[in-house]
Enzyme design. Structure first.
Site, PDB file in Angstrom:
ATOM      1  N   ALA A 246      42.518  48.842  38.702  1.00 54.64           N
ATOM      2  CA  ALA A 246      43.462  47.791  39.202  1.00 54.64           C
ATOM      3  C   ALA A 246      42.462  46.537  39.901  1.00 54.64           C
ATOM      4  CB  ALA A 246      44.543  48.177  39.670  1.00 54.64           C
ATOM      5  N   GLY A 249      38.486  43.053  38.174  1.00 51.32           N
ATOM      6  CA  GLY A 249      37.841  42.018  37.437  1.00 51.32           C
ATOM      7  C   GLY A 249      37.533  41.942  35.957  1.00 51.32           C
ATOM      8  N   LYS A 250      38.237  43.208  35.402  1.00 55.09           N
ATOM      9  CA  LYS A 250      38.083  43.360  34.036  1.00 55.09           C
ATOM     10  C   LYS A 250      38.614  42.448  33.014  1.00 55.09           C
ATOM     11  CE  LYS A 250      42.011  46.584  33.781  1.00 55.09           C
ATOM     12  NZ  LYS A 250      42.407  46.469  35.339  1.00 55.09           N
ATOM     13  N   ALA A 269      49.097  39.924  24.059  1.00 52.93           N
ATOM     14  CA  ALA A 269      49.659  40.497  25.293  1.00 52.93           C
ATOM     15  C   ALA A 269      50.457  41.861  24.832  1.00 52.93           C
ATOM     16  CB  ALA A 269      50.386  39.488  26.018  1.00 52.93           C
ATOM     17  N   HIS A 285      47.656  34.790  34.742  1.00 51.63           N
ATOM     18  CA  HIS A 285      46.966  35.108  33.601  1.00 51.63           C
ATOM     19  C   HIS A 285      46.907  33.817  32.597  1.00 51.63           C
ATOM     20  CE1 HIS A 285      45.422  39.660  33.700  1.00 51.63           C
ATOM     21  NE2 HIS A 285      46.189  39.366  34.740  1.00 51.63           N
ATOM     22  N   ARG A 288      45.325  30.886  34.266  1.00 49.41           N
ATOM     23  CA  ARG A 288      43.576  31.244  34.264  1.00 49.41           C
ATOM     24  C   ARG A 288      43.041  30.892  33.043  1.00 49.41           C
ATOM     25  NH1 ARG A 288      42.502  36.708  36.283  1.00 49.41           N
ATOM     26  NH2 ARG A 288      42.715  37.334  34.405  1.00 49.41           N
ATOM     27  N   GLU A 297      52.605  37.952  21.782  1.00 52.73           N
ATOM     28  CA  GLU A 297      53.130  39.116  22.401  1.00 52.73           C
ATOM     29  C   GLU A 297      53.362  40.323  21.502  1.00 52.73           C
ATOM     30  OE1 GLU A 297      56.287  37.704  24.920  1.00 52.73           O
ATOM     31  OE2 GLU A 297      54.911  36.557  26.251  1.00 52.73           O
TER      32      GLU A 297
END
Length: 405
Positions: A246, A249-250, A269, A285, A288, A297
């Site tokens: 968690a 940075g993956k 997602a 997310h 970003r 989804e």
């Protein structure tokens, strides 16, 4: 592989076809035009253009008027024929390389081209040399059959002589080369011709030299084209698995892989907004990633989603597999069957794929059965995906550790 070969053959055919057309215009066509001056007028002869040329020698094709087909000039018709012929021969060479498992590259392209020239032109020309318009010739059908047999025998012979080390292979190869010539090529009953013999000899040399140039260029171009299309397709079909804890940075690492790929980005997602915290993560997310991404989804049917989004110009980021495992468990889905579906979908997808997942097996043993089952399912899925992935990374503190590829 088929797509790669088709793209490479088209590119190689274009290169070789254009270059050989220029060579023919410089060396072969002037000799044909000169020979036509010795022919009888069209109204006084029943000899056709097809009977003046071997079916295997594109250098001897000519026309009797201002056009070849649909008003095309001699040059235009020759160019189109050479482009099609180049692509066709490139496909044949590529197919042979696949069958005998000997790849064509830039380094050995000249050798492939030279071998093809030997089989298709030089060895058969020992019995049926390239001939000018006005030269006597046997029936076209007889010459075509003999030439086709000679080409097949010569190609098999070269394979046995070059790529096989057994003594019997060498002997059989020599026999195959000699057999068509021992049988004898079809010859005309009357050898008289108004065209000077020295002109015919010049044409035979020019035609063979031009076809050698064609095959060498085709071999090099095909090796080059297979290389660049192979690299492009390999890049497009690459499957990457990115693991990490968690906040390791993956996701940011994976998104950077997508944005530097040059492909059309799709974000798949698997998470569900169960609560406010999950809603905040999803919003973070999205912000970003930016507007250039297309977001989809799919919490359950991941294999179906990959199929729907498939395309050779797409790159699909799946974030994340552990949430997908959670959704499957909540719906009481058959886990191993779903894993099988996903792995099969990965193999059938032409788009580039990047899977993000949490590595949850590095901590203490969970204290309840559901958590232990989740850990075990996630570990099994990671192993399955890693087996078919071309790249596997482990991310810690934002830094990637390459595990595969």
């Amino acid at each position: 592989m088929i797509v790669k070969l088709l793209l490479a053959a088209i590119l190689a055919g274009l290169i070789a076809g254009v270059l050989v057309t220029g060579a023919q215009e410089a060396r072969v066509v002037p000799l044909i035009l000169h020979a036509e001056e010795f022919e009888k007028p069209a109204a006084e002869t029943t000899t056709t253009d097809a009977d003046h040329a071997h079916a295997h020698d594109e250098g001897s094709i000519h026309d009797e008027g201002s056009g070849l087909l649909f008003g095309l000039s001699r040059f235009s018709g020759t160019l189109i024929a050479n482009l099609v012929t180049g692509a066709g021969f490139a496909l044949v060479l590529g197919g042979i390389s696949l069958v005998i498992r000997a790849p064509i590259t830039v380094k050995n392209g000249v050798m492939w081209g030279a071998a093809a020239w030997l089989a298709v032109h030089l060895l058969p020309s020992l019995g049926l040399p390239p001939e000018l318009p006005g030269f006597p010739a046997a029936r076209l059908e007889d010459r075509q059959i003999w030439w086709l047999v000679a080409v097949i025998f010569s190609a098999v012979a070269l394979y046995l002589l070059i790529l096989r080390s057994e003594v019997w292979a060498k002997l059989v190869g020599l026999v195959l080369i000699a057999a068509p010539h021992i049988y004898g090529a079809p010859q005309p009953a009357d050898l008289t011709s108004p065209v000077p013999a020295v002109l015919g000899a010049e044409f035979a040399v020019a035609a063979l030299a031009t076809t050698l140039f064609f095959w060498v260029v085709l071999g090099l171009a095909l090796g080059f084209a297979l290389g660049i299309t192979g690299d492009r397709l390999a890049k497009m079909r690459m499957t990457t698995l990115v693991l990490g804890g968690a906040r390791s940075g993956k996701s940011a690492f994976s998104e950077n892989l997508v944005e530097t790929s040059g492909l059309k980005p799709h974000y798949l997602a698997t998470g569900r907004a169960w609560d406010g915290e999950m809603q905040d993560r999803i919003a973070e997310h999205r912000t970003r990633r930016g507007p250039q991404w297309t977001t989809h989804e799919e919490p359950l049917d991941l294999a179906g989603a990959l199929s729907r989004l498939d395309g050779p110009g797409n790159i699909i980021l799946v974030d994340c597999l552990t949430l997908w495992v959670t959704n499957l468990m909540m719906e009481d889905r058959p886990m191993l069957a779903e894993f099988d579906r996903l792995v099969n979908a990965i193999g059938a997808t032409s788009a580039r794929l990047i899977f993000v997942s949490n590595e949850v097996g590095l901590g203490i043993v969970p204290d309840n059965a559901m958590a232990r089952a989740f850990r075990d399912h996630a570990g099994t899925l990671h192993q399955r995906v890693a087996q078919v992935a071309t790249q596997v990374y482990f991310i810690a503190a934002g830094l990637p550790l390459t595990l595969k590829g």
